[in-house]
Design an enzyme around this catalytic site. Structure first.
Site, short mmCIF file in Angstrom:
data_model
loop_
_atom_site.label_atom_id
_atom_site.label_comp_id
_atom_site.label_asym_id
_atom_site.label_seq_id
_atom_site.Cartn_x
_atom_site.Cartn_y
_atom_site.Cartn_z
N TYR A 329 0.04 -3.13 -5.10
CA TYR A 329 0.75 -1.98 -4.63
C TYR A 329 1.86 -1.49 -5.87
O TYR A 329 2.58 -0.73 -5.32
CB TYR A 329 1.13 -2.21 -3.49
CG TYR A 329 0.23 -2.40 -2.36
CD1 TYR A 329 -0.42 -1.24 -1.75
CD2 TYR A 329 -0.04 -3.64 -1.84
CE1 TYR A 329 -1.50 -1.40 -0.79
CE2 TYR A 329 -1.03 -3.67 -0.99
CZ TYR A 329 -1.80 -2.62 -0.17
OH TYR A 329 -2.76 -2.80 0.51
N GLN A 330 1.55 -1.84 -6.94
CA GLN A 330 2.08 -1.38 -8.18
C GLN A 330 3.80 -1.27 -8.22
O GLN A 330 4.11 -0.70 -9.17
CB GLN A 330 1.76 0.14 -7.93
CG GLN A 330 0.15 0.36 -7.86
CD GLN A 330 -0.12 1.72 -7.62
OE1 GLN A 330 -0.61 2.29 -6.48
NE2 GLN A 330 -0.03 2.91 -8.71
N TRP A 335 6.75 4.49 2.43
CA TRP A 335 7.71 4.89 3.41
C TRP A 335 8.41 3.64 3.96
O TRP A 335 9.54 3.42 4.52
CB TRP A 335 7.19 5.64 4.53
CG TRP A 335 6.09 4.95 5.31
CD1 TRP A 335 5.05 4.17 4.96
CD2 TRP A 335 5.93 4.65 6.59
NE1 TRP A 335 4.41 3.56 5.97
CE2 TRP A 335 5.09 4.07 7.16
CE3 TRP A 335 6.95 5.29 7.82
CZ2 TRP A 335 4.39 3.77 8.50
CZ3 TRP A 335 6.66 5.12 9.15
CH2 TRP A 335 5.33 4.12 9.42
N ASP A 336 7.62 2.45 3.61
CA ASP A 336 8.02 0.92 3.92
C ASP A 336 9.68 1.00 3.55
O ASP A 336 10.57 0.47 4.22
CB ASP A 336 7.33 -0.10 3.41
CG ASP A 336 5.92 0.10 3.68
OD1 ASP A 336 5.64 1.17 3.46
OD2 ASP A 336 5.32 -1.13 3.37
N GLU A 477 -3.61 4.61 9.15
CA GLU A 477 -4.27 5.20 8.04
C GLU A 477 -5.79 4.92 8.23
O GLU A 477 -6.55 5.49 7.55
CB GLU A 477 -4.01 4.38 6.70
CG GLU A 477 -2.53 4.64 6.51
CD GLU A 477 -2.07 3.85 5.31
OE1 GLU A 477 -2.72 2.92 5.08
OE2 GLU A 477 -1.20 4.43 4.43
N LYS A 592 -5.21 1.28 12.79
CA LYS A 592 -4.76 -0.06 11.76
C LYS A 592 -3.44 -0.30 12.44
O LYS A 592 -3.19 -1.52 12.43
CB LYS A 592 -4.83 0.66 10.55
CG LYS A 592 -4.47 -0.35 9.39
CD LYS A 592 -4.47 0.24 8.05
CE LYS A 592 -3.78 -0.48 6.98
NZ LYS A 592 -3.36 0.20 5.86
N GLN A 593 -2.51 0.80 12.73
CA GLN A 593 -1.32 0.15 13.22
C GLN A 593 -1.14 1.43 14.34
O GLN A 593 -1.63 2.53 14.35
CB GLN A 593 -0.09 0.35 12.29
CG GLN A 593 0.12 1.57 11.68
CD GLN A 593 1.09 1.17 10.55
OE1 GLN A 593 0.69 1.21 9.28
NE2 GLN A 593 2.57 1.24 10.63
#
Lengths: 767, 767
Positions: A329-330, A335-336, A477, A592-593
């Protein structure tokens, strides 16, 4: 010794550490993440000294973003200065090569030390201790002790291993090594921005060697020392590694050398002491005691520890979705950062929260550019945000494992809630700190530009008579391209209301500042009226009058209703992506959530208990928890509606997502391992917002304790309105101590009864 | 004899027929379509008498829609009343079983007769002639002649084969057979609506048989006759089949029996004569003579013929995208009906065009329901429209051949241009006919409800200051989910302007009628003003000032620029769908059909020649012609910009899409064969609008001849403003004859010069 998990071989002694006594090669990737060292400047994976890139050894450093493959910009993995191997007569001492009698790897949270003890079958013992200094962020240190029960001729190779693992391409256009003043130096230069990175190593042995050799390669440099070690003798190798980049300093090489010199002067013990003290201070701020439950205590500290080390404190850098545990994830912020990582800092050490938000101010250029490029106004923050705030999220994120074709996901252009999420965080920050100086100089500009973005992103639907938000992805998502996503619409409405609120405050406080800012940002009175109108007329799905259910987005309830378990039978391949465009979940209500659960957590005053309950049970059944962000939010709402069993279940799921990980760390050829830092930050929220039932209000702190039976009480410090409190929350009593440094009284509302807590008082309040 | 194509074995004698002299089993599906008989009530595939469902034999009847599989509603294939087999001592006379010496299958367009001659290797000859009567739509007839050079004992089995081919399920809940008055009767009842279908057969032999047998099954009924046929003797079997359904008549069985009786009374020759005369009348109206080019002449008549037989003239039924040639595309109407099939009728026999448009009036209920169900106002016509106008297009149309998963295409909910396309057709109808009675009683209601739909479908973008049309598919179906599609937006704007124009005319003519209609349709003055505002402020991509290019939709020019040829190398499987969601064309500028070219055809006054040219060459290069609608539109524009070579190439491509078909008729297990009726209708447009350069204006006919060198002239009749003209268009001279029935003069503008053509005059005008 309390075993936390059979399969993952994780134990604790007293809740302040994890350790394993069996080496499981299959778990070595997860273990390298779980036993990670770090300090917000760098992360050093919990692998062994003799490990290489094959073992996913890594030292990830903030602010070293580089794009090597033309697609993915990510943090660099710098040369490994702690690399050390031990051999004897052709025996290579490594756990998967040479059998052992005793083995222990232990991560001590309190002191943030990683220790390893191995006694090999031939009687050789290896004890190491490592830390990445919390006192001196550029420093790594290791003590490496070898002893043997019978005399041996040994050879130690130690130095800097420059042959590093990298997920997306080799990031270094230049690699060179040198030796100065008996320090080994590796210098690399990143490809894209030409950032110079210096890794300077110094080592010393407690014994003289019989033979010393220098092995110098383009990117690696080692010393090899051979020596005879007598029976029951111990040899100690002490290593210091200093890392500086040209983004840290104008003379990174000199600074690194100077740091090594200072460190040598102080000596190993003193350096360690400074590090340990710094950590004790952090624990003073962040620790949550789960009285009466050592297992849960360990899980809690594991997660708090990882949230701490993932978070840059020294500078305004993003918190990576995998922190500094690897390049996955770079190394960039989602937003986490604001919604999952930040709360723990905000209510403990708000200056760290301010750091996080100032990072968004520093990167507003990128957000404005993104908005403009896509035909919008204001600031549309990057879904994946690195150094500049420009969008790092590539168009093609996943691939279809059935066809090999890459999938065009739209996280980068449709997941617009990131912008109002930042406004939300600023609002929470201001509520908690009353730091108007921040708002005036940083926050307001973000909030206003987010409002401008929303203004340009919504559409008025004449026919329906309301504003719509069209074509978005919410937190769930797996459902792209949806309209009037309740989470997103509510966040947009909230962000506009906050902009109006700050505008009002500006007017009340200091008209000149406002005039200047309004002029700079091109905000007219008409625009303020427009925001008012949009906020009022923005469509939000209402709870259904009969079922009380709130629809996740337009048409969600018409999608196929199926459980995630049944749905999973439709998978052709286990590794298939469930979402856009044609994954198995897309045409179903399986998420997904759960967006609604997320909304209920973030806006806990919005709906009454019955609505919360109905929506929780509806959406929970249909949630696959395909995101590590999901379980904690379910724990909080389950706790709120009094479902202790579910709440505990989701607490354990969330807090063990890494520690007990049975996930594959490599999927479809891509490394997606590493620490789920959002889940780490969310555990704090489960304990404080969920079990302790704490809500922060504009003028008070509400506490509605719902401590599960599995705990006696939860005990922790809280900072709010610059006042510090020590709380010990039982179900029937709440102990509140207003600390000495406090300057004023504060209201606490406990189970609905208001209590004015006087400054410097100790209170025992029945609840 | 002129061979039209080597591989497809198609020849002609004089442009009035096609025939083949070699039987190619691989082409038998296409051949069954190409040699189709029909009359707008039924289509009878050009297979052989002995063929069964294995050979895709079919008799498709209008107004027999049925959904048997819960997903696809389609026309029924009724029991085959012409079924006849011939055997002799174990020899089954069929082309793929028994070798032949001579063979010919011939479709005569002028008389609409299908003839078959076979001389088998054993000296037996079979000559058949079939037709589906254009005079009596419910009638099929066959003459079946057997002769032999040496005496043979033969057996003929003839009757009704009820074991029919059906693409999507068995449509009959009841099947029964009976014999009455020596007529064989098959009665079936459809599953969904319980439509009764009667197939009544009568046959007679010229000889007495030695042995007669009746074979009666649930759905089939046959007579078997054995007889000895002497050398050089000929036996003739004459068959009549009458088909009626309970949608045609209240007593379908009785009507069918009566029709058979009448037919027997008249006799074969008389019945045939009536049929042939009806066809000669049609050719009088529709024929286009391509003087000097028999090959092209044949292609032209082939296409005109198929457009005629696909089009219901007897009642207001939809024109199927594959006509009545099979069940593919459900026998239902697309926009093809108005935009591709209708113009030939409109400018020849406008009453047929009115029929087509009244079908849309009759189905406005379905369009209103669709709009309402999707949250819109007015009439959103079905993308695939059957009897009721409710949407027949299923959510899942294609499947991903790589994964086997079905694909959620959005033709049914996003391809909104169908509604303004119908307004466009009404506008053209009114321009051509000045039939105000139609507008007042039918057309205006459609036009106003389409305007209401558009009003509710657009969004005003405050930030950009214009109305947008978000999330559509244009004609280029490979790009779903696009915004401000130029074709769609222009059609919407045009449809609003037409609504305003009709409103104005109402006001001028008859205020009472208007008041009543406005009240019924809930159209206020504010709404009229709103339409005005939307029409004015609806965003349309302008030609770029430098390149003159008009963007197909927002962001199209940012898509990957690649040729269809290169792109096709990315196919993993030849049968892959190129479009949504992740087909190879989606992220590129490669189109299935070129939206801009379509727009330029439909609105030929919009842009000047340079703009037309630049856009044509840009979009043509990037067009894959994945739709049979595409080549004809390219021929028209190529002709307009003077590129004769391209124009001819696309004329041939379009006119031979079926005749030379090398397409697979069965793809991914689904039958998609059959006649491309839109391409058939489009050939008329290429000749009239393209090569003859005819544009119909409000007060005149413009002619700008650009006849390719391959033709001497194009000669045809035209009806406009109720005036009939015979034209013979050369490049340098246009002959115009105003026919005797005409009532007024009309202006023709030939290459820019206006000529007033007096009624009943013959004119030779240099151009």
């Amino acid at each position: 010794m309390i075993k936390l998990n059979e399969n993952a071989h994780v134990s604790t002694e007293n809740g302040w550490q994890i350790f394993e006594k069996e080496y499981d090669a299959k778990q070595s990737i997860n273990s390298g993440s779980n036993y990670l060292l770090g300090n917000g400047y760098l992360g050093y994976r919990g692998t062994f000294a003799e490990n290489t890139k094959e073992d996913y050894t890594a030292c990830i450093v903030t602010d070293t973003f580089d794009m090597a493959d033309g697609k993915w910009r990510e943090l660099s993995n710098v040369p490994n200065g702690l690399y050390t191997t031990l051999t004897s007569n052709g025996i290579f001492y490594a756990l998967d090569v040479t059998g052992y009698n005793n083995y222990e790897k232990k991560l001590d949270f309190k002191d943030a030390l990683l220790k390893r003890k191995t006694t090999y079958k031939d009687g050789l013992s290896l004890n190491t201790e490592k830390y990445s200094s919390m006192h001196e962020k550029h420093l790594l240190a290791m003590s490496y002790e070898v002893s043997t029960i019978n005399e041996k001729t040994l050879s130690i190779k130690t130095g800097i291993d420059g042959d590093v693992w990298s997920i997306n391409g080799d990031h270094f256009q230049l690699k060179e090594t040198s030796i100065e003043d008996s320090m080994l130096i590796s210098h690399v230069k990143t490809k894209e921005y030409g950032t110079d990175i210096y890794v300077v190593e110094h080592h010393s042995f407690s014994h003289q060697g019989s033979k010393e050799e220098t092995i110098q390669e383009e990117s690696s440099i080692f010393k090899s020392l051979s020596f005879d070690l007598g029976a029951n003798e111990t040899l100690t190798l002490t290593k210091y590694v200093a890392i500086y980049t040209s983004n840290d300093s104008e003379q990174p090489k000199e600074d690194a050398i100077q740091l090594i010199k200072n460190t040598i002067n102080k000596g190993y013990d003193k350096n360690k002491e400074e590090h340990v003290e710094a950590w004790h201070d952090l624990w003073q701020a962040y620790d949550i005691k789960a009285n009466g439950n050592i297992e849960a205590q360990t899980l809690i500290r594991f997660n708090l520890y990882h949230n701490i080390i993932a978070t840059p404190r020294h500078k305004k850098h993003p918190i990576g979705a995998r922190g500094l545990s690897c390049q996955a994830y770079q190394g960039a912020a989602f937003w986490d950062q604001e919604i999952f990582n930040m709360p723990m800092f905000l209510y403990s050490t708000p200056e760290v929260a301010r750091n996080i938000l100032e990072y968004r101010y520093d990167t507003i250029y990128g957000a404005r550019k993104k908005a403009k490029d896509l035909g919008y106004d204001g600031a549309f923050y990057a879904w994946i945000s690195g150094k500049t705030g420009e969008e790092l999220c590539p168009d093609y994120f996943f691939k279809n494992v059935l066809t090999g074709r890459k999938i065009r996901n739209h996280f980068n252009i449709w997941q617009i809630h990131i912008s109002p999420d930042i406004t939300y965080a600023i609002s929470k920050y201001y509520q908690a700190t009353e730091d108007w100086e921040f708002i005036e100089n940083f926050g307001a500009e973000i909030v206003f530009d987010v409002a401008k973005f929303i203004e340009s992103r919504v559409h008025f639907n004449d026919f329906k008579g309301y504003y719509e938000v069209i074509r978005v992805l919410g937190p769930d998502e797996w459902h792209e391209n949806v309209d009037n996503n309740t989470f997103t619409n509510y966040q947009c409405k909230f962000a506009l209301e906050e902009a109006l609120e700050f505008y009002k405050q500006f007017k009340n406080r200091n008209n000149e500042e406002l005039t200047s800012l309004m002029k700079d940002l091109n905000i007219s009175n008409e625009r303020i009226e427009k925001w008012q109108k949009i906020a009022e007329k923005l469509f939000i799905h209402e709870p259904n009058q009969e079922t009380l259910l709130i629809e996740q987005f337009d048409g969600f309830f018409k999608l196929e209703d199926i459980t995630p378990e049944k749905l999973s039978n439709r998978l052709i391949d286990e590794e298939e992506y469930w979402g856009w465009p044609n994954g198995i979940a897309v045409a179903t209500q399986v998420s997904k959530q759960a967006d609604l659960v997320q909304l209920l957590v973030m806006h806990d005053h919005l709906y009454d208990q019955e609505i919360v309950k109905n929506n929780y049970y509806y959406y929970e059944k249909r949630c696959k928890h395909g995101s590590s962000l999901s379980p904690a939010m379910h724990a909080i709402i389950a706790s709120r509606i009094g479902d202790e069993e579910e709440a505990l279940k989701y607490f354990y799921t969330s807090s063990t997502v890494d520690l007990f990980s049975t996930n594959e760390a490599v999927v479809g050829g891509t490394f997606i391992g590493g620490i789920h830092t959002a889940a780490a930050g969310a555990v704090w929220q489960v304990l404080v917002h969920g079990f302790s039932g704490i809500s922060f209000r504009d003028d008070s702190i509400e506490i509605n304790p719902r401590i599960p039976e599995a705990f006696d009480s939860l005990e922790f410090n809280i900072t709010f309105k610059n006042q510090h409190f020590h709380l010990n929350v039982f179900n029937d009593i709440v102990f509140i101590e207003s600390l000495k440094s406090n300057t004023r009284d504060l209201d606490f509302v406990i189970n609905g009864s208001k209590h004015n807590i006087r400054k410097h008082s100790s209170n025992k309040i029945p609840s």
